[in-house]
Enzyme design. Structure first.
Site, PDB file in Angstrom:
ATOM      1  N   SER A 153      -0.514   4.478   4.411  1.00  0.00           N
ATOM      2  CA  SER A 153      -2.033   3.859   4.227  1.00  0.00           C
ATOM      3  C   SER A 153      -2.551   2.882   5.312  1.00  0.00           C
ATOM      4  CB  SER A 153      -1.739   2.937   2.905  1.00  0.00           C
ATOM      5  OG  SER A 153      -0.867   1.876   2.893  1.00  0.00           O
ATOM      6  N   GLY A 154      -1.651   2.649   6.256  1.00  0.00           N
ATOM      7  CA  GLY A 154      -1.960   1.779   7.333  1.00  0.00           C
ATOM      8  C   GLY A 154      -1.498   0.236   7.353  1.00  0.00           C
ATOM      9  N   LYS A 155      -0.097   0.154   6.717  1.00  0.00           N
ATOM     10  CA  LYS A 155       0.508  -1.232   6.678  1.00  0.00           C
ATOM     11  C   LYS A 155       0.800  -1.516   8.086  1.00  0.00           C
ATOM     12  CE  LYS A 155       3.074   0.266   3.534  1.00  0.00           C
ATOM     13  NZ  LYS A 155       2.907   1.527   3.443  1.00  0.00           N
ATOM     14  N   THR A 156       1.592  -0.536   8.697  1.00  0.00           N
ATOM     15  CA  THR A 156       2.364  -1.013   9.920  1.00  0.00           C
ATOM     16  C   THR A 156       1.054  -1.313  11.008  1.00  0.00           C
ATOM     17  OG1 THR A 156       4.013   0.471   9.494  1.00  0.00           O
ATOM     18  CG2 THR A 156       3.986  -0.298  11.845  1.00  0.00           C
ATOM     19  N   THR A 157      -0.068  -0.338  11.009  1.00  0.00           N
ATOM     20  CA  THR A 157      -1.106  -0.566  11.945  1.00  0.00           C
ATOM     21  C   THR A 157      -1.659  -2.087  11.825  1.00  0.00           C
ATOM     22  OG1 THR A 157      -1.390   1.726  11.778  1.00  0.00           O
ATOM     23  CG2 THR A 157      -3.343   0.467  12.856  1.00  0.00           C
ATOM     24  N   ARG A 171       5.299  -4.623   2.822  1.00  0.00           N
ATOM     25  CA  ARG A 171       6.013  -4.365   1.575  1.00  0.00           C
ATOM     26  C   ARG A 171       6.924  -5.531   1.060  1.00  0.00           C
ATOM     27  NH1 ARG A 171       6.635   1.402   2.075  1.00  0.00           N
ATOM     28  NH2 ARG A 171       4.564   2.184   0.811  1.00  0.00           N
ATOM     29  N   GLU A 182       8.659  -3.049   7.856  1.00  0.00           N
ATOM     30  CA  GLU A 182       9.555  -2.697   6.759  1.00  0.00           C
ATOM     31  C   GLU A 182      10.811  -2.159   7.427  1.00  0.00           C
ATOM     32  OE1 GLU A 182       7.629   0.620   4.666  1.00  0.00           O
ATOM     33  OE2 GLU A 182       8.217  -0.249   2.932  1.00  0.00           O
ATOM     34  N   GLY A 223       0.912  -1.355  -0.161  1.00  0.00           N
ATOM     35  CA  GLY A 223       0.059   0.028   0.063  1.00  0.00           C
ATOM     36  C   GLY A 223       0.760   1.256  -0.059  1.00  0.00           C
ATOM     37  N   ASN A 224       0.219   2.271  -0.301  1.00  0.00           N
ATOM     38  CA  ASN A 224       0.852   3.677  -0.431  1.00  0.00           C
ATOM     39  C   ASN A 224       1.625   3.989   0.958  1.00  0.00           C
ATOM     40  OD1 ASN A 224       1.712   6.227  -1.451  1.00  0.00           O
ATOM     41  ND2 ASN A 224      -0.343   6.497  -2.267  1.00  0.00           N
ATOM     42  N   ILE A 225       2.402   5.142   0.986  1.00  0.00           N
ATOM     43  CA  ILE A 225       2.897   5.577   2.017  1.00  0.00           C
ATOM     44  C   ILE A 225       1.842   5.887   3.299  1.00  0.00           C
ATOM     45  CG2 ILE A 225       4.570   7.130   3.155  1.00  0.00           C
ATOM     46  CD1 ILE A 225       5.760   7.432   0.427  1.00  0.00           C
TER      47      ILE A 225
HETATM   48  N1  ADP Z   1      -7.428   3.516   9.477  1.00  0.00           N
HETATM   49  C1  ADP Z   1      -6.896   4.511  10.008  1.00  0.00           C
HETATM   50  N2  ADP Z   1      -7.757   5.895  10.548  1.00  0.00           N
HETATM   51  C2  ADP Z   1      -6.869   6.568  10.624  1.00  0.00           C
HETATM   52  N3  ADP Z   1      -5.540   6.757  10.920  1.00  0.00           N
HETATM   53  C3  ADP Z   1      -4.699   5.717  10.695  1.00  0.00           C
HETATM   54  C4  ADP Z   1      -5.434   4.371  10.188  1.00  0.00           C
HETATM   55  N4  ADP Z   1      -4.436   3.635  10.169  1.00  0.00           N
HETATM   56  C5  ADP Z   1      -3.319   4.200  10.577  1.00  0.00           C
HETATM   57  N5  ADP Z   1      -3.442   5.476  10.877  1.00  0.00           N
HETATM   58  C6  ADP Z   1      -2.474   6.241  11.403  1.00  0.00           C
HETATM   59  O1  ADP Z   1      -1.986   6.771  10.260  1.00  0.00           O
HETATM   60  C7  ADP Z   1      -0.383   6.900  10.210  1.00  0.00           C
HETATM   61  C8  ADP Z   1       0.093   6.100   9.338  1.00  0.00           C
HETATM   62  O2  ADP Z   1      -0.200   4.605   9.452  1.00  0.00           O
HETATM   63  P1  ADP Z   1       0.917   3.148   9.608  1.00  0.00           P
HETATM   64  O3  ADP Z   1       0.139   2.011  10.037  1.00  0.00           O
HETATM   65  O4  ADP Z   1       2.014   3.795  10.079  1.00  0.00           O
HETATM   66  O5  ADP Z   1       1.034   3.281   7.740  1.00  0.00           O
HETATM   67  P2  ADP Z   1       2.198   2.573   6.894  1.00  0.00           P
HETATM   68  O6  ADP Z   1       2.882   1.704   7.641  1.00  0.00           O
HETATM   69  O7  ADP Z   1       1.370   2.300   5.647  1.00  0.00           O
HETATM   70  O8  ADP Z   1       3.108   3.870   6.188  1.00  0.00           O
HETATM   71  C9  ADP Z   1      -0.065   6.511  11.625  1.00  0.00           C
HETATM   72  O9  ADP Z   1      -0.178   7.610  12.441  1.00  0.00           O
HETATM   73  C10 ADP Z   1      -1.365   5.744  12.015  1.00  0.00           C
HETATM   74  O10 ADP Z   1      -1.615   5.812  13.337  1.00  0.00           O
HETATM   75  O1  LIG Z   2      11.637   1.069  -1.746  1.00  0.00           O
HETATM   76  C1  LIG Z   2      11.016   2.004  -1.309  1.00  0.00           C
HETATM   77  C2  LIG Z   2      10.325   1.772   0.081  1.00  0.00           C
HETATM   78  C3  LIG Z   2       9.772   2.718   0.816  1.00  0.00           C
HETATM   79  N1  LIG Z   2      10.302   4.005   0.719  1.00  0.00           N
HETATM   80  C4  LIG Z   2      10.074   5.247   1.468  1.00  0.00           C
HETATM   81  C5  LIG Z   2       8.525   5.523   1.479  1.00  0.00           C
HETATM   82  C6  LIG Z   2       8.252   5.950   2.945  1.00  0.00           C
HETATM   83  O2  LIG Z   2       8.934   7.472   3.138  1.00  0.00           O
HETATM   84  C7  LIG Z   2       9.086   4.913   3.819  1.00  0.00           C
HETATM   85  C8  LIG Z   2       8.641   3.966   4.566  1.00  0.00           C
HETATM   86  O3  LIG Z   2       7.198   3.651   3.896  1.00  0.00           O
HETATM   87  P1  LIG Z   2       5.705   3.370   4.741  1.00  0.00           P
HETATM   88  O4  LIG Z   2       4.878   3.368   3.595  1.00  0.00           O
HETATM   89  O5  LIG Z   2       5.612   4.586   5.610  1.00  0.00           O
HETATM   90  O6  LIG Z   2       6.082   2.137   5.359  1.00  0.00           O
HETATM   91  O7  LIG Z   2      10.422   4.672   2.895  1.00  0.00           O
HETATM   92  C9  LIG Z   2      11.360   4.066  -0.563  1.00  0.00           C
HETATM   93  O8  LIG Z   2      11.567   5.497  -0.682  1.00  0.00           O
HETATM   94  N2  LIG Z   2      11.407   3.454  -1.311  1.00  0.00           N
END
Ligand code: ADP
Ligand SMILES: O=c1ccn([C@H]2C[C@H](O)[C@@H](COP(=O)(O)O)O2)c(=O)[nH]1
Length: 288
Positions: free
Chosen positions: A89-93, A162, A109, A85-87
């Site tokens: 997008s909620g992957k870590t959550t 990812r 990641e 998913g996009n940056i």
């Molecule tokens: N469903 C959701 N609704 C609102 N905020 C969310 C949701 N899922 C995650 N967040 C918040 O959005 C931010 C990005 O989420 P995160 O899980 O870190 O995304 P990713 O790992 O894809 O970059 C965090 O601050 C998280 O707490």
């Molecule tokens: O191949 C890659 C993978 C990730 N990134 C960057 C994009 C974000 O700034 C961070 C981590 O992404 P999350 O979606 O928050 O996990 O790393 C990149 O530049 N290249």
């Protein structure tokens, strides 16, 4: 084969969990390549590869092998699922949710490595000057993602954030297409990537795509407030979004290495957790 050993075989077979049998069936021609304790199945696997056959009979032979050597089931048990998913997008959550609520191994990641490599911050450098540092960051991303893919897992299911595929098909591609990565850098990274694909097995059984609008990601990114990402404009997220859509939804850009389960992810956290529960069975079985 005597009657007791036939009975023993079927008993062994039934003792193998359903996912293991399914994985063995699905992967029969390509996945039986572990050395060491899987020696016998390795021979069978290479023979099967030579046949270039995916016929049910050959696959059943493999399941038979698993049944006769049940102590080798670990070779077939493992399912690798990538959360894409996009940056922001909620992957870590999503990973944290499954990590807390089930016996799944989760692999985040390795962003901490990208932010601190012997005191350097390749992620920050890339955002400051993509043309100069894009190759540096993406070379390191490719290495660290590959490392995660090939790490031996102990639990039957791994959720990984990812993949080496999105690093190349989304992020490298974006740098190149937006004119921020010189052609020679792109060629070097592509050669590396192709070599890895030819020589190293990078198994993925299912891709879970958290599908969001770029606007949602932008708001979450601002809320998360990761220092390096403060320079990211909405347009950057729109380009990443389009690359993801072309790859995983329209399937028009690059080869998709596994079936894709799409989860709409613009919803609030509670609704997302409900969706994860709805999809838990599919995710654990590695099916879309
Ligand atoms: N469903 C959701 N609704 C609102 N905020 C969310 C949701 N899922 C995650 N967040 C918040 O959005 C931010 C990005 O989420 P995160 O899980 O870190 O995304 P990713 O790992 O894809 O970059 C965090 O601050 C998280 O707490
Ligand atoms: O191949 C890659 C993978 C990730 N990134 C960057 C994009 C974000 O700034 C961070 C981590 O992404 P999350 O979606 O928050 O996990 O790393 C990149 O530049 N290249």
């Amino acid at each position: 084969m005597s009657l007791p050993s036939i009975v023993g075989f079927w008993t062994n077979l039934l003792q193998i969990s359903a996912p293991a049998v399914r994985v063995a069936l699905r992967r029969a021609p390509v996945r039986v390549e572990s050395a060491g304790p899987c020696g016998q199945t390795r021979l069978l696997g290479s023979w099967m590869q030579k046949q270039q056959s995916t016929s049910r009979q050959f696959r059943l032979i493999l399941v038979y092998t698993v049944g006769v050597f049940p102590n080798q089931e670990a070779c077939f048990m493992h399912l690798g699922i990538c959360i894409e998913g996009n940056i922001a997008s909620g992957k870590t959550t999503c990973l944290e949710y499954f990590g807390k609520t089930s016996n799944i191994e989760v692999i985040a990641e390795p962003v901490h490595k990208w932010r601190n490599l012997k005191g350097h911050n390749p992620l920050a450098l890339m955002y400051q000057d993509p043309a100069r540092w894009g190759l540096t960051l993406q070379t390191y991303v490719q290495l660290t993602m590959l490392d995660q893919h090939v790490t031996t897992m102990t639990s039957p299911v791994t959720l990984m954030e990812r993949s080496i595929y999105s690093a190349k098909y989304i992020f490298v591609e974006n740098l190149y297409r937006s004119g921020k990565m010189p052609e020679v850098d792109y060629a070097v990274l592509s050669e590396w990537f192709d070599w890895i694909m030819r020589n190293i097995h990078v198994p993925v059984d299912l891709i879970v795509y958290l599908q969001t609008s770029p606007q949602t990601c932008y708001e979450r990114l601002i809320e998360r407030c990761r220092e390096e990402e403060q320079v990211i404009p909405l347009e950057y997220l729109e380009m990443i979004h389009q690359l993801y859509e072309d790859w995983l939804i329209h399937q028009t850009s690059f080869k998709v290495p596994a079936p894709v389960l799409v989860i709409p992810a613009d919803h609030d956290v509670q609704k997302m957790f409900c969706q994860y529960e709805e999809h838990r069975g599919k995710i654990l079985m590695g099916s879309k």
